[in-house]
Design an enzyme around this catalytic site. Structure first.
Site: not given
Ligand code: 13P
Length: 248
Positions: A9-11, A94, A96, A166, A172, A211, A232-233
């Protein structure tokens, strides 16, 4: 036997150059990877990724959708538009979007339905905040988020749905759920599905997100009810993402 799925997920992180480099580097490292691999790009980059991944086993997804098919919805993107760029998946719910954009479980259920109706596979995100965990409400929160979707689309639809657990406190933050905490939540989610249909419960992929990185992916994904990761990251660095993909 469920397949391992690793989804990035590149956000809201991309540029034309970074997408070019990331996908090219990913493609050079795909040999021998048996996991299903998916990248969820921001809308403006779907077309670019579609071209770059042609003929490869990397799949494309989006990060959100509008529930309407078309019309006067300025700034919004429909499921058919996402499909038009070769995407087969879309993230819904998600944390967020729930916390920053006010998406309720009812809205997430409607988005799941719209994705399914268009033939997209929803990646349905659920998970508790730290306050909810600390007050002993993790299971109640997960149950509420999942039930809203089951009630609207029915349990059979979960044959076309991927769930991502999640925990908000792990997203994050660098604080990953321990394999025991994650497995416990995944088993609970599977038991909720099983209350409705045992065979659907056994088939539905449940990914862990929060994470996850190249160092901790293996111990998480080796848990009985963890079928892969939503990253994510670490999905923004080809080397790290490939390392996670290799775990499956
Ligand atoms: P991180 O891997 O950066 O913690 O993000 C996870 C995420 O929200 C994937 O959708």
């Amino acid at each position: 036997m469920r397949k391992t799925i690793v989804a990035g997920n590149w956000k809201m992180n991309a540029s034309k150059d970074s997408v070019d480099n990331l996908i090219k580097d990913l493609l050079t490292g795909m040999d021998g990877i048996t996991s299903e691999v998916l990248v969820c790009a921001p809308f403006p980059y779907l077309a670019q990724v579609e071209l770059l991944i042609q003929g490869s086993k990397v799949m494309l997804g989006a990060q959100n959708l509008n529930t309407n098919a078309s019309g006067a919805y300025t700034g919004e993107v429909s499921a058919d538009m996402i499909k038009d760029f070769g995407a087969r998946h879309v993230i819904v719910g998600h944390s967020e979007r729930r916390s920053l954009y006010g998406e309720t479980s009812a809205m997430v259920a409607e988005k799941t339905k719209a994705a399914l109706n268009a033939g997209l596979t929803p990646l349905l995100c659920i998970g508790e905040s730290i306050e909810q965990r600390d007050s002993g409400n993790t299971e109640a929160v997960i149950e509420k988020q999942l039930s809203a979707v089951i009630e609207l689309v029915g349990i059979e639809a979960f044959n076309q749905i991927i769930i991502a657990y999640e925990p908000v406190w792990a997203i994050g933050t660098g604080v990953t759920a321990t394999p025991e905490q994650a497995q416990e939540a995944h088993l609970f989610i599977r038991s909720l599905l099983a209350k409705n249909d045992e065979s659907v419960a056994q088939k539905t992929p449940i990914l862990y997100g929060g994470s996850m990185n190249a160092s901790n992916a293996s111990e998480l994904i080796s848990c009985a009810d963890i079928d892969g990761g939503l990253i994510g990251g670490a999905a923004l660095k080809a080397e790290d993402f490939l390392q996670i993909c290799k775990v499956g």
